[in-house]
Design a protein around this motif. Structure first.
Motif, PDB file in Angstrom:
ATOM      1  N   ALA A  39      37.935  32.690  40.424  1.00  0.00           N
ATOM      2  CA  ALA A  39      37.014  32.654  39.294  1.00  0.00           C
ATOM      3  C   ALA A  39      36.061  31.463  39.358  1.00  0.00           C
ATOM      4  N   ILE A  40      36.519  30.329  39.837  1.00  0.00           N
ATOM      5  CA  ILE A  40      35.642  29.160  39.895  1.00  0.00           C
ATOM      6  C   ILE A  40      34.467  29.413  40.836  1.00  0.00           C
ATOM      7  N   GLN A  41      34.748  30.041  41.979  1.00  0.00           N
ATOM      8  CA  GLN A  41      33.646  30.380  42.884  1.00  0.00           C
ATOM      9  C   GLN A  41      32.711  31.402  42.246  1.00  0.00           C
ATOM     10  N   ALA A  42      33.257  32.351  41.513  1.00  0.00           N
ATOM     11  CA  ALA A  42      32.420  33.347  40.838  1.00  0.00           C
ATOM     12  C   ALA A  42      31.511  32.691  39.804  1.00  0.00           C
ATOM     13  N   ILE A  43      32.022  31.694  39.084  1.00  0.00           N
ATOM     14  CA  ILE A  43      31.204  30.966  38.112  1.00  0.00           C
ATOM     15  C   ILE A  43      30.042  30.271  38.805  1.00  0.00           C
ATOM     16  N   VAL A  44      30.323  29.586  39.903  1.00  0.00           N
ATOM     17  CA  VAL A  44      29.281  28.885  40.648  1.00  0.00           C
ATOM     18  C   VAL A  44      28.229  29.874  41.154  1.00  0.00           C
ATOM     19  N   LEU A  45      28.666  30.974  41.731  1.00  0.00           N
ATOM     20  CA  LEU A  45      27.738  31.972  42.271  1.00  0.00           C
ATOM     21  C   LEU A  45      26.919  32.627  41.167  1.00  0.00           C
ATOM     22  N   ASP A  46      27.554  32.916  40.049  1.00  0.00           N
ATOM     23  CA  ASP A  46      26.851  33.542  38.935  1.00  0.00           C
ATOM     24  C   ASP A  46      25.775  32.609  38.384  1.00  0.00           C
ATOM     25  N   ALA A  47      26.076  31.306  38.361  1.00  0.00           N
ATOM     26  CA  ALA A  47      25.105  30.332  37.857  1.00  0.00           C
ATOM     27  C   ALA A  47      23.866  30.251  38.744  1.00  0.00           C
ATOM     28  N   THR A 104      29.773  23.417  34.492  1.00  0.00           N
ATOM     29  CA  THR A 104      31.002  22.625  34.423  1.00  0.00           C
ATOM     30  C   THR A 104      31.849  23.043  33.226  1.00  0.00           C
ATOM     31  N   GLU A 105      31.213  23.325  32.105  1.00  0.00           N
ATOM     32  CA  GLU A 105      31.961  23.746  30.918  1.00  0.00           C
ATOM     33  C   GLU A 105      32.649  25.097  31.145  1.00  0.00           C
ATOM     34  N   LYS A 106      31.992  25.998  31.850  1.00  0.00           N
ATOM     35  CA  LYS A 106      32.624  27.284  32.167  1.00  0.00           C
ATOM     36  C   LYS A 106      33.834  27.073  33.071  1.00  0.00           C
ATOM     37  N   ILE A 107      33.712  26.165  34.004  1.00  0.00           N
ATOM     38  CA  ILE A 107      34.846  25.870  34.883  1.00  0.00           C
ATOM     39  C   ILE A 107      35.983  25.241  34.076  1.00  0.00           C
ATOM     40  N   ARG A 108      35.657  24.330  33.171  1.00  0.00           N
ATOM     41  CA  ARG A 108      36.689  23.725  32.307  1.00  0.00           C
ATOM     42  C   ARG A 108      37.431  24.796  31.518  1.00  0.00           C
ATOM     43  N   HIS A 109      36.676  25.736  30.978  1.00  0.00           N
ATOM     44  CA  HIS A 109      37.292  26.808  30.190  1.00  0.00           C
ATOM     45  C   HIS A 109      38.228  27.642  31.058  1.00  0.00           C
ATOM     46  N   THR A 110      37.788  27.939  32.267  1.00  0.00           N
ATOM     47  CA  THR A 110      38.618  28.728  33.182  1.00  0.00           C
ATOM     48  C   THR A 110      39.890  27.973  33.551  1.00  0.00           C
ATOM     49  N   THR A 163      42.278  28.274  30.624  1.00  0.00           N
ATOM     50  CA  THR A 163      42.799  29.601  30.288  1.00  0.00           C
ATOM     51  C   THR A 163      43.678  30.192  31.372  1.00  0.00           C
ATOM     52  N   GLY A 164      43.560  29.691  32.604  1.00  0.00           N
ATOM     53  CA  GLY A 164      44.367  30.229  33.691  1.00  0.00           C
ATOM     54  C   GLY A 164      43.793  31.484  34.317  1.00  0.00           C
ATOM     55  N   ASP A 165      42.553  31.828  34.005  1.00  0.00           N
ATOM     56  CA  ASP A 165      41.902  33.008  34.581  1.00  0.00           C
ATOM     57  C   ASP A 165      41.332  32.621  35.944  1.00  0.00           C
ATOM     58  N   TYR A 166      42.214  32.444  36.921  1.00  0.00           N
ATOM     59  CA  TYR A 166      41.817  31.820  38.184  1.00  0.00           C
ATOM     60  C   TYR A 166      41.393  32.804  39.270  1.00  0.00           C
ATOM     61  N   ILE A 167      42.080  33.917  39.396  1.00  0.00           N
ATOM     62  CA  ILE A 167      41.875  34.815  40.530  1.00  0.00           C
ATOM     63  C   ILE A 167      41.509  36.207  40.017  1.00  0.00           C
ATOM     64  N   LEU A 168      40.403  36.734  40.523  1.00  0.00           N
ATOM     65  CA  LEU A 168      39.867  38.014  40.042  1.00  0.00           C
ATOM     66  C   LEU A 168      39.674  37.927  38.526  1.00  0.00           C
ATOM     67  N   GLY A 169      40.092  38.909  37.754  1.00  0.00           N
ATOM     68  CA  GLY A 169      39.915  38.844  36.310  1.00  0.00           C
ATOM     69  C   GLY A 169      38.491  39.129  35.882  1.00  0.00           C
ATOM     70  N   ASP A 170      38.216  38.907  34.600  1.00  0.00           N
ATOM     71  CA  ASP A 170      36.917  39.257  34.019  1.00  0.00           C
ATOM     72  C   ASP A 170      35.778  38.439  34.617  1.00  0.00           C
ATOM     73  N   THR A 171      36.027  37.174  34.915  1.00  0.00           N
ATOM     74  CA  THR A 171      34.966  36.318  35.461  1.00  0.00           C
ATOM     75  C   THR A 171      34.488  36.828  36.811  1.00  0.00           C
ATOM     76  N   VAL A 172      35.402  37.184  37.667  1.00  0.00           N
ATOM     77  CA  VAL A 172      35.034  37.717  38.982  1.00  0.00           C
ATOM     78  C   VAL A 172      34.390  39.091  38.843  1.00  0.00           C
ATOM     79  N   ALA A 173      34.938  39.928  37.985  1.00  0.00           N
ATOM     80  CA  ALA A 173      34.373  41.269  37.784  1.00  0.00           C
ATOM     81  C   ALA A 173      32.934  41.189  37.286  1.00  0.00           C
ATOM     82  N   HIS A 174      32.661  40.205  36.435  1.00  0.00           N
ATOM     83  CA  HIS A 174      31.294  40.015  35.927  1.00  0.00           C
ATOM     84  C   HIS A 174      30.341  39.688  37.067  1.00  0.00           C
TER      85      HIS A 174
END
Length: 372
Positions: A232-240, A19-25, A28-39
Motif C-alpha cells: 500500500a505504501i508504494q501504491a500511495i507514492v505512485l498514486d500521488a 506523508t499523511e496518507k502513509i501515516r494513516h496506512t 491502520t495496518g492496510d499494508y498489502i493489497l487492500g483498498d489502497t492498492v486496488a484504487h
C-alpha cells in the motif's frame, strides 16, 4: 555545477499530503493489497486505457507472470531483443522457455522488426518486445507480425510508461504488458514495484492468483504461485505521482529537444526523432560518442551523472552462457561499446542542459587530443 540523474524530492507536489496518507496506512495496518492498492490499480488501468492492472513486487515478476499466464514453458521459444535489461531474458528462462534473440536497429536501438519476423518459427510461442529508452516500437508492424504468426505478444514497458503509438498507450497492444516502477523510472515508487496490464479477464485472474501464492480463495492453492504483491505504501507514492506523469514526460521531451539542438559536434550521434505516429517519453537520452569510456570518466569528474546502459548485451552475459546464442548482433554490440546516457529528468534547467552539452563536447575534444 553538479548534475545528478535523479531529484526525487521534486516528484512530490504535496509531500505533506502523501506523508499523511502513509501515516494513516501505517496506523491502520492496510499494508498489502487492500483498498489502497486496488484504487491505484484502477487509476493506472484507466490512465493506460486498459481493463486490468495488477500490482506486483517488480516489473520482472510482471514479465514472468505474463509468460506463465500464457502457458509458456519448457520446449517453447520466446523472441526478444539482444540489447535489453537482464530481466527481460530472465523472465523467459524462469518459465523454462528458450530465449531467441534478434538484433536492434543501428540508430534507434529498438528491436529490428525484419529480424523479429524472420526469427518466428514453429516453436515460437510468444514475442516479447521492449520499448527501450522510452521510445515506442512501431506497434502497427509488431501486431501484424504477431497476428501473421498467430502467437501472443507481450510488451516490456519498464522504460516507456506513458509512451504512445498512434495515440494508443504502450502496454495495451498485446495479450499482456509489464511495467516497472523502480525509483529510476518515469513513474517511480519508493522501492521496488511493478504491474501487469491486460485486457484479458482470464489473464488478469491468473495473475492475481499467481501473485498471491497461487491462492484462488483463502487457503485454496490451485497453482504454484509466488509471493509478489504491491504494498500500500508504494501504491500511495505512485498514486500521488500519476497525475503529473504526462507533464513530466512532456518536460523530458523538451529537455531532449534542447540536447539534440545543442549537440552539434560531428562525433556525437543523438537519438533520431520519433516517427510521426509514435511518442518518446525519454526515460533515457542516449548518445553515441567516440572513446566512450574516457568521455564518460571526464563527464563524471565534471559532476555530471552520466551512465552506460547495457554495456554487456544478453548474448555476452555469463548468466546466459549455457544458452549458446549463435546469432550475430552487431548493432547491440555497437550500442554496448559506443553509447552513454546523459542526465534527463523533468526538473533539469536549460542552464544545466547547456552545461552538460558544453562538457560533453569538451570531453570528446580532450579524448581525441589525448589519443592523437
Amino acid at each position: 555545477m553538479k548534475i545528478p540523474r535523479y531529484n526525487h524530492r521534486s516528484q512530490f507536489t504535496d509531500l505533506t499530503a502523501t506523508t499523511e496518507k502513509i501515516r494513516h496506512t501505517l496506523a491502520t495496518g492496510d499494508y498489502i493489497l487492500g483498498d489502497t492498492v486496488a484504487h491505484f490499480e484502477r487509476r493506472f488501468a484507466d490512465y493506460l486505457g486498459a481493463t486490468h492492472a495488477i500490482g506486483v513486487n517488480t516489473g520482472t515478476d510482471a514479465l514472468t507472470f505474463a509468460l506463465t499466464a500464457l502457458g509458456i514453458g519448457a520446449g517453447d521459444e520466446v523472441v526478444t531483443v539482444a540489447n535489453t535489461f537482464h530481466a527481460t531474458a530472465l523472465a523467459i528462462t524462469t518459465v523454462g522457455a528458450r530465449v531467441v534473440l534478434v538484433d536492434c536497429e543501428p540508430d534507434t536501438y529498438l528491436m529490428d522488426l525484419d529480424a523479429l519476423d524472420a526469427a518466428c518459427g514453429p516453436r515460437t510461442k510468444a514475442i516479447l518486445v521492449v520499448h527501450l529508452f522510452g521510445r515506442s516500437l512501431d506497434m502497427g508492424r509488431v501486431t501484424a507480425i504477431a497476428a501473421r504468426h498467430q502467437i501472443p505478444l507481450v510488451e516490456d514497458c519498464a522504460q516507456a510508461v506513458g509512451a504512445t503509438w498512434n495515440n494508443q498507450r504502450v502496454g495495451t497492444f498485446g495479450a499482456a504488458a509489464a511495467f516497472s516502477f523502480h525509483p529510476s523510472k518515469n513513474l517511480a515508487a519508493a522501492g521496488d514495484a511493478g504491474a501487469l496490464v491486460t485486457n484479458s479477464p482470464v489473464i488478469a485472474h491468473t495473475v492475481r492468483t499467481l501473485r498471491g501464492l497461487g491462492q484462488d480463495g483463502q487457503d485454496n492453492h490451485v497453482t504454484l504461485g509466488a509471493n509478489s504483491k504491491l504494498d500500500a505504501i508504494q501504491a500511495i507514492v505512485l498514486d500521488a505521482k500519476l497525475d503529473q506523469l504526462d507533464t513530466w514526460n512532456a518536460d523530458r521531451r523538451t529537455i531532449a529537444a534542447r540536447y539534440t539542438h545543442a549537440l552539434t559536434h560531428p562525433d556525437i550521434t543523438t537519438p533520431p526523432p520519433s516517427e510521426d505516429p509514435g511518442d518518446h517519453v525519454y526515460h533515457l537520452y542516449q548518445v553515441a560518442v567516440p572513446h566512450r569510456d574516457a568521455v564518460l570518466a571526464q563527464l563524471r569528474s565534471d559532476g555530471i551523472d552520466a551512465v552506460v546502459r547495457y554495456p554487456v548485451p544478453i548474448h555476452h552475459q555469463p548468466a546466459f552462457a549455457r544458452h549458446g546464442f549463435d546469432g550475430k548482433y552487431p548493432h547491440a554490440e555497437n550500442q554496448a561499446t559506443r553509447t552513454l546516457c546523459l542526465p534527463i529528468r523533468p526538473d533539469l534547467s536549460p542552464a544545466e542542459v547547456d552545461f552538460v552539452c558544453d562538457r560533453l563536447t569538451t570531453a570528446i575534444t580532450d579524448s581525441e587530443e589525448a589519443l592523437a
